[in-house]
Design a protein around this motif. Structure first.
Motif, PDB file in Angstrom:
ATOM      1  N   LEU A  89      41.324  49.701  41.901  1.00  0.00           N
ATOM      2  CA  LEU A  89      41.226  48.281  42.232  1.00  0.00           C
ATOM      3  C   LEU A  89      42.345  47.860  43.183  1.00  0.00           C
ATOM      4  O   LEU A  89      42.094  47.120  44.150  1.00  0.00           O
ATOM      5  N   LEU A  90      43.558  48.317  42.955  1.00  0.00           N
ATOM      6  CA  LEU A  90      44.666  47.993  43.853  1.00  0.00           C
ATOM      7  C   LEU A  90      44.413  48.516  45.269  1.00  0.00           C
ATOM      8  O   LEU A  90      44.641  47.807  46.255  1.00  0.00           O
ATOM      9  N   VAL A  91      43.923  49.734  45.368  1.00  0.00           N
ATOM     10  CA  VAL A  91      43.624  50.303  46.683  1.00  0.00           C
ATOM     11  C   VAL A  91      42.468  49.547  47.336  1.00  0.00           C
ATOM     12  O   VAL A  91      42.502  49.258  48.538  1.00  0.00           O
ATOM     13  N   ALA A  92      41.453  49.195  46.569  1.00  0.00           N
ATOM     14  CA  ALA A  92      40.309  48.456  47.114  1.00  0.00           C
ATOM     15  C   ALA A  92      40.729  47.067  47.613  1.00  0.00           C
ATOM     16  O   ALA A  92      40.272  46.622  48.675  1.00  0.00           O
ATOM     17  N   VAL A  93      41.575  46.393  46.871  1.00  0.00           N
ATOM     18  CA  VAL A  93      42.027  45.057  47.280  1.00  0.00           C
ATOM     19  C   VAL A  93      42.846  45.146  48.560  1.00  0.00           C
ATOM     20  O   VAL A  93      42.653  44.343  49.489  1.00  0.00           O
ATOM     21  N   THR A  94      43.743  46.117  48.646  1.00  0.00           N
ATOM     22  CA  THR A  94      44.521  46.246  49.878  1.00  0.00           C
ATOM     23  C   THR A  94      43.630  46.655  51.056  1.00  0.00           C
ATOM     24  O   THR A  94      43.864  46.210  52.182  1.00  0.00           O
ATOM     25  N   GLY A  95      42.607  47.465  50.800  1.00  0.00           N
ATOM     26  CA  GLY A  95      41.670  47.831  51.858  1.00  0.00           C
ATOM     27  C   GLY A  95      40.849  46.640  52.327  1.00  0.00           C
ATOM     28  O   GLY A  95      40.623  46.463  53.529  1.00  0.00           O
ATOM     29  N   ALA A  96      40.407  45.816  51.384  1.00  0.00           N
ATOM     30  CA  ALA A  96      39.649  44.615  51.749  1.00  0.00           C
ATOM     31  C   ALA A  96      40.523  43.646  52.545  1.00  0.00           C
ATOM     32  O   ALA A  96      40.066  43.041  53.524  1.00  0.00           O
ATOM     33  N   TRP A  97      41.781  43.526  52.151  1.00  0.00           N
ATOM     34  CA  TRP A  97      42.710  42.653  52.869  1.00  0.00           C
ATOM     35  C   TRP A  97      42.926  43.178  54.290  1.00  0.00           C
ATOM     36  O   TRP A  97      42.918  42.408  55.258  1.00  0.00           O
ATOM     37  N   ALA A  98      43.075  44.485  54.435  1.00  0.00           N
ATOM     38  CA  ALA A  98      43.261  45.073  55.762  1.00  0.00           C
ATOM     39  C   ALA A  98      42.022  44.847  56.632  1.00  0.00           C
ATOM     40  O   ALA A  98      42.142  44.523  57.817  1.00  0.00           O
ATOM     41  N   CYS A  99      40.841  45.002  56.056  1.00  0.00           N
ATOM     42  CA  CYS A  99      39.599  44.749  56.813  1.00  0.00           C
ATOM     43  C   CYS A  99      39.488  43.289  57.226  1.00  0.00           C
ATOM     44  O   CYS A  99      39.086  42.972  58.352  1.00  0.00           O
ATOM     45  N   TYR A 100      39.849  42.387  56.327  1.00  0.00           N
ATOM     46  CA  TYR A 100      39.820  40.960  56.632  1.00  0.00           C
ATOM     47  C   TYR A 100      40.752  40.641  57.804  1.00  0.00           C
ATOM     48  O   TYR A 100      40.369  39.918  58.734  1.00  0.00           O
ATOM     49  N   LEU A 127      46.203  57.311  44.575  1.00  0.00           N
ATOM     50  CA  LEU A 127      45.014  58.158  44.467  1.00  0.00           C
ATOM     51  C   LEU A 127      45.275  59.609  44.861  1.00  0.00           C
ATOM     52  O   LEU A 127      44.879  60.525  44.149  1.00  0.00           O
ATOM     53  N   ILE A 128      45.928  59.825  45.988  1.00  0.00           N
ATOM     54  CA  ILE A 128      46.080  61.187  46.494  1.00  0.00           C
ATOM     55  C   ILE A 128      47.215  61.933  45.792  1.00  0.00           C
ATOM     56  O   ILE A 128      47.037  63.040  45.297  1.00  0.00           O
ATOM     57  N   LYS A 129      48.385  61.319  45.739  1.00  0.00           N
ATOM     58  CA  LYS A 129      49.565  62.002  45.218  1.00  0.00           C
ATOM     59  C   LYS A 129      49.823  61.714  43.738  1.00  0.00           C
ATOM     60  O   LYS A 129      50.794  62.208  43.176  1.00  0.00           O
ATOM     61  N   TRP A 130      49.004  60.955  43.095  1.00  0.00           N
ATOM     62  CA  TRP A 130      49.238  60.502  41.723  1.00  0.00           C
ATOM     63  C   TRP A 130      49.320  61.669  40.744  1.00  0.00           C
ATOM     64  O   TRP A 130      48.490  62.573  40.747  1.00  0.00           O
ATOM     65  N   VAL A 131      50.359  61.649  39.911  1.00  0.00           N
ATOM     66  CA  VAL A 131      50.504  62.575  38.794  1.00  0.00           C
ATOM     67  C   VAL A 131      50.753  61.708  37.577  1.00  0.00           C
ATOM     68  O   VAL A 131      51.668  60.895  37.568  1.00  0.00           O
ATOM     69  N   ARG A 171      48.671  53.471  34.876  1.00  0.00           N
ATOM     70  CA  ARG A 171      48.073  54.673  34.301  1.00  0.00           C
ATOM     71  C   ARG A 171      46.542  54.705  34.351  1.00  0.00           C
ATOM     72  O   ARG A 171      45.974  55.724  34.731  1.00  0.00           O
ATOM     73  N   PRO A 172      45.837  53.615  34.013  1.00  0.00           N
ATOM     74  CA  PRO A 172      44.365  53.674  34.079  1.00  0.00           C
ATOM     75  C   PRO A 172      43.867  53.802  35.525  1.00  0.00           C
ATOM     76  O   PRO A 172      44.349  53.126  36.435  1.00  0.00           O
ATOM     77  N   LEU A 173      42.919  54.693  35.706  1.00  0.00           N
ATOM     78  CA  LEU A 173      42.379  54.948  37.043  1.00  0.00           C
ATOM     79  C   LEU A 173      41.762  53.701  37.646  1.00  0.00           C
ATOM     80  O   LEU A 173      41.919  53.440  38.839  1.00  0.00           O
ATOM     81  N   TRP A 174      41.062  52.890  36.862  1.00  0.00           N
ATOM     82  CA  TRP A 174      40.375  51.723  37.409  1.00  0.00           C
ATOM     83  C   TRP A 174      41.360  50.731  38.023  1.00  0.00           C
ATOM     84  O   TRP A 174      41.054  50.085  39.029  1.00  0.00           O
ATOM     85  N   ARG A 175      42.562  50.607  37.464  1.00  0.00           N
ATOM     86  CA  ARG A 175      43.551  49.694  38.038  1.00  0.00           C
ATOM     87  C   ARG A 175      44.058  50.208  39.372  1.00  0.00           C
ATOM     88  O   ARG A 175      44.247  49.446  40.316  1.00  0.00           O
ATOM     89  N   ARG A 176      44.285  51.511  39.461  1.00  0.00           N
ATOM     90  CA  ARG A 176      44.758  52.082  40.715  1.00  0.00           C
ATOM     91  C   ARG A 176      43.695  51.972  41.799  1.00  0.00           C
ATOM     92  O   ARG A 176      43.992  51.627  42.941  1.00  0.00           O
TER      93      ARG A 176
END
Length: 86
Positions: free
Chosen positions: A20-31, A57-61, A13-18
């Protein structure tokens, strides 16, 4: 029984967690893309990143903002929780 991938779980539910999850997966993909350069892992991690960005982020309700679903003459969702408290 709850599904493991329950996207309505209060943890998400908290935006910061969502974010953070997207940022971590993006960093992993870049790595994987720029350091490891293994094609299989590049595709897998990029897919996880795109899926996480879409779902979180995009489809979240927000589960609280979802409309009630009517089935079998009963309302389900937030109304069931209120009925259980009475």
């Amino acid at each position: 029984m709850k599904r493991v991938s329950d996207l309505n779980h209060p943890f998400y539910r908290p935006l910061w967690r969502r974010v953070l999850l997207v940022a971590v997966t993006g960093a992993w993909a870049c790595y994987e893309n720029f350091v490891i350069k293994d094609p299989m892992w590049m595709v897998l991690t990029a897919g996880v990143f795109v899926y996480a960005a879409w779902v979180f982020l995009i489809k979240w309700v927000d589960p609280v903002d979802k409309p009630l679903e009517i089935s079998d003459g009963r309302a389900s969702g937030a109304a069931d929780e209120d009925a259980d408290k009475r």
